[in-house]
Design an enzyme around this catalytic site. Structure first.
Site, PDB file in Angstrom:
ATOM      1  N   HIS A 178      32.792 -16.795  25.647  1.00 24.75           N
ATOM      2  CA  HIS A 178      32.785 -15.346  25.892  1.00 24.75           C
ATOM      3  C   HIS A 178      33.041 -15.032  27.368  1.00 24.75           C
ATOM      4  O   HIS A 178      32.611 -15.779  28.249  1.00 24.75           O
ATOM      5  CB  HIS A 178      31.438 -14.756  25.470  1.00 24.75           C
ATOM      6  CG  HIS A 178      31.090 -15.062  24.047  1.00 24.75           C
ATOM      7  ND1 HIS A 178      30.347 -16.157  23.681  1.00 24.75           N
ATOM      8  CD2 HIS A 178      31.423 -14.421  22.896  1.00 24.75           C
ATOM      9  CE1 HIS A 178      30.207 -16.184  22.360  1.00 24.75           C
ATOM     10  NE2 HIS A 178      30.863 -15.151  21.855  1.00 24.75           N
ATOM     11  N   HIS A 207      26.453 -12.621  30.873  1.00 23.32           N
ATOM     12  CA  HIS A 207      26.708 -11.223  30.482  1.00 23.32           C
ATOM     13  C   HIS A 207      25.864 -10.233  31.276  1.00 23.32           C
ATOM     14  O   HIS A 207      26.151  -9.027  31.263  1.00 23.32           O
ATOM     15  CB  HIS A 207      26.442 -11.015  28.991  1.00 23.32           C
ATOM     16  CG  HIS A 207      27.353 -11.799  28.103  1.00 23.32           C
ATOM     17  ND1 HIS A 207      28.727 -11.689  28.168  1.00 23.32           N
ATOM     18  CD2 HIS A 207      27.099 -12.728  27.146  1.00 23.32           C
ATOM     19  CE1 HIS A 207      29.279 -12.525  27.282  1.00 23.32           C
ATOM     20  NE2 HIS A 207      28.309 -13.157  26.652  1.00 23.32           N
ATOM     21  N   ASP A 217      32.491 -20.789  29.125  1.00 28.36           N
ATOM     22  CA  ASP A 217      31.897 -20.289  27.871  1.00 28.36           C
ATOM     23  C   ASP A 217      32.975 -19.580  27.035  1.00 28.36           C
ATOM     24  O   ASP A 217      33.933 -19.030  27.588  1.00 28.36           O
ATOM     25  CB  ASP A 217      30.776 -19.310  28.225  1.00 28.36           C
ATOM     26  CG  ASP A 217      29.977 -18.852  27.014  1.00 28.36           C
ATOM     27  OD1 ASP A 217      28.856 -19.351  26.824  1.00 28.36           O
ATOM     28  OD2 ASP A 217      30.473 -17.975  26.269  1.00 28.36           O
ATOM     29  N   ASP A 261      29.957 -23.148  23.502  1.00 27.46           N
ATOM     30  CA  ASP A 261      30.375 -22.435  22.290  1.00 27.46           C
ATOM     31  C   ASP A 261      31.895 -22.448  22.110  1.00 27.46           C
ATOM     32  O   ASP A 261      32.410 -21.830  21.177  1.00 27.46           O
ATOM     33  CB  ASP A 261      29.804 -21.006  22.232  1.00 27.46           C
ATOM     34  CG  ASP A 261      29.913 -20.242  23.525  1.00 27.46           C
ATOM     35  OD1 ASP A 261      30.612 -20.707  24.449  1.00 27.46           O
ATOM     36  OD2 ASP A 261      29.288 -19.161  23.630  1.00 27.46           O
TER      37      ASP A 261
HETATM   38  C1  OKS Z   1      26.744 -10.443  17.861  1.00 28.62           C
HETATM   39  C2  OKS Z   1      27.652 -11.177  18.752  1.00 28.62           C
HETATM   40  C3  OKS Z   1      27.068 -11.218  20.095  1.00 28.62           C
HETATM   41  C4  OKS Z   1      27.730 -12.244  20.911  1.00 28.62           C
HETATM   42  C5  OKS Z   1      26.957 -12.502  22.136  1.00 28.62           C
HETATM   43  C6  OKS Z   1      27.618 -13.540  22.965  1.00 28.62           C
HETATM   44  C7  OKS Z   1      26.661 -14.594  23.373  1.00 28.62           C
HETATM   45  C8  OKS Z   1      27.305 -15.658  24.174  1.00 28.62           C
HETATM   46  N1  OKS Z   1      27.016 -10.725  16.519  1.00 28.62           N
HETATM   47  N2  OKS Z   1      27.809 -15.365  25.357  1.00 28.62           N
HETATM   48  O1  OKS Z   1      28.366 -16.298  26.101  1.00 28.62           O
HETATM   49  O2  OKS Z   1      27.389 -16.807  23.796  1.00 28.62           O
HETATM   50 ZN    ZN Z   2      29.231 -17.515  24.782  1.00 27.06          ZN
END
Ligand code: OKS
Ligand code: ZN
Length: 344
Positions: free
Chosen positions: A198, A160, A196, A285
């Site tokens: 996300h 990110h 991932d 995830d």
């Molecule tokens: C807050 C949600 C934030 C998500 C962050 C993502 C983290 C992640 N309740 N990115 O790959 O795993």
């Molecule tokens: Zn993620």
């Protein structure tokens, strides 16, 4: 397979994450790496090695200098301002405000350099982020030198993190730093495959106008999940980068069969583009029991994923991104890496 790991990853000990309106203990916790390490040892994946210190030059090759300075100084500045608790942004240069102005006060700077509010900064965050990018660099250097695959057990994660923004638990974009290093060592084109849950908005942004890094991501549809404002299918790259950014947003609950069929499309694009190195942004995830995600991988499915990635036949570097089902994180990561070794 050789694993790179730094004990300094444990220096990130954030206490708070703003999650669904509550300050909770962060999902992205130090136990994640402890449990992955434990399972890699138990399953006999291979040697676990500490990386060298590569300094800031490889970071500055993909990140803004003032952003890096902000990260290095943020916690001290937060304390000096007399704030209690951890450094968390709560104001942004939102639309119709001064988007290019960097205020003097740390609270203003936090909003300028943050893309979200869940990720707090505290003592050791910067040091852990430095260790994490060193882990990525150690892994990519090893694979560049030997052609053998490697695993960088990065923490904190990176995908990110954009040119000048942190968020989503990420500070330095480990995959981007590693890809840039590979290009500088002579690779002509590198693929970053982000599996991932996300979308890897930071990696996309860093290479969006470039054709030397092909970025491909399979992820939860940003209409309904983080990071919401990037990761749509119509984001194909710009200028000479056109065609070198490929997003596959998928609905919540997507079956593993559909996900794996989409992976086939992604791998075909990587082959067609003539990529000379594969960097996998490895978020586990996508696991069915992940507490903040919505795909349906079982632990066994991760073995198949690793096997299929091996069949791409490219020198490969796996870099840890997300994965928050801590009881199963070790097995899930280990299964991908052992699957890769079986699939070669
Ligand atoms: C807050 C949600 C934030 C998500 C962050 C993502 C983290 C992640 N309740 N990115 O790959 O795993
Ligand atoms: Zn993620």
């Amino acid at each position: 397979m050789l694993t790179f790991y730094s004990a300094d990853s444990r220096l990130r000990q954030a206490r708070t994450e703003l999650h669904d309106g509550t300050l909770v203990a962060p999902f992205e916790c130090p136990e994640r790496v402890d449990l992955v390490l434990k399972q890699l040892r138990l399953s006999g994946l291979g040697e676990i090695r500490a990386p060298s210190a590569y300094g800031l030059a490889p970071v500055l090759a993909v990140h803004d200098k003032d952003y890096v300075t902000f990260l290095a100084n943020c916690w001290e500045a937060w304390l000096a301002a007399g704030h209690e608790g951890e450094a968390i942004p709560n104001i942004w240069p939102a639309r119709r405000m001064r988007g290019d102005h960097i205020p003097h006060a740390i609270s203003g700077q936090l909003g300028y350099y943050a893309l979200a509010a869940e990720t707090s900064i505290s003592a050791g965050t910067f040091e852990a982020a430095m260790a994490s990018k060193d882990v990525a660099l150690g892994a990519v250097e090893y694979t560049l030198q030997t052609g053998e695959p490697s695993f960088g057990l990065c923490r904190p994660p990176g995908h990110h993190a954009a040119y000048d923004q942190f968020g989503g638990y990420c500070f330095f974009n480990n995959a981007a730093i590693a890809a840039q290093r590979a290009l500088e060592s002579g690779k002509r084109r590198v693929a970053i495959l982000d599996v991932d849950f996300h979308h890897g908005n930071g990696t996309q942004q860093i290479f969006y106008r470039r054709d030397d890094v092909l970025f491909i991501s399979l992820h939860g549809d940003p209409e309904v999940t983080f990071p919401y404002y990037l990761g749509y299918a119509d984001e194909g790259g710009e200028g000479k980068g056109e065609g070198f950014n490929i997003n596959y947003p998928l609905p919540h609950g997507t079956s593993v069969a559909t996900w794996m069929a989409t992976l086939e499309q992604a791998l075909a694009k990587i082959q067609a583009a003539g990529c000379e190195l594969l960097i996998v942004s490895l978020g586990v995830d996508i696991f069915e029991n992940d507490p903040i995600s919505a795909f349906t991988f079982t632990s066994e499915d991760f073995t198949n994923l690793g096997q299929r990635l091996a069949q791409a036949g490219l020198p490969s570097v796996f870099l840890m991104e997300g994965g928050y089902a801590v009881d199963e994180i070790g097995v899930n990561v280990s299964n991908v890496l052992h699957g890769f070794e079986q699939g070669v």
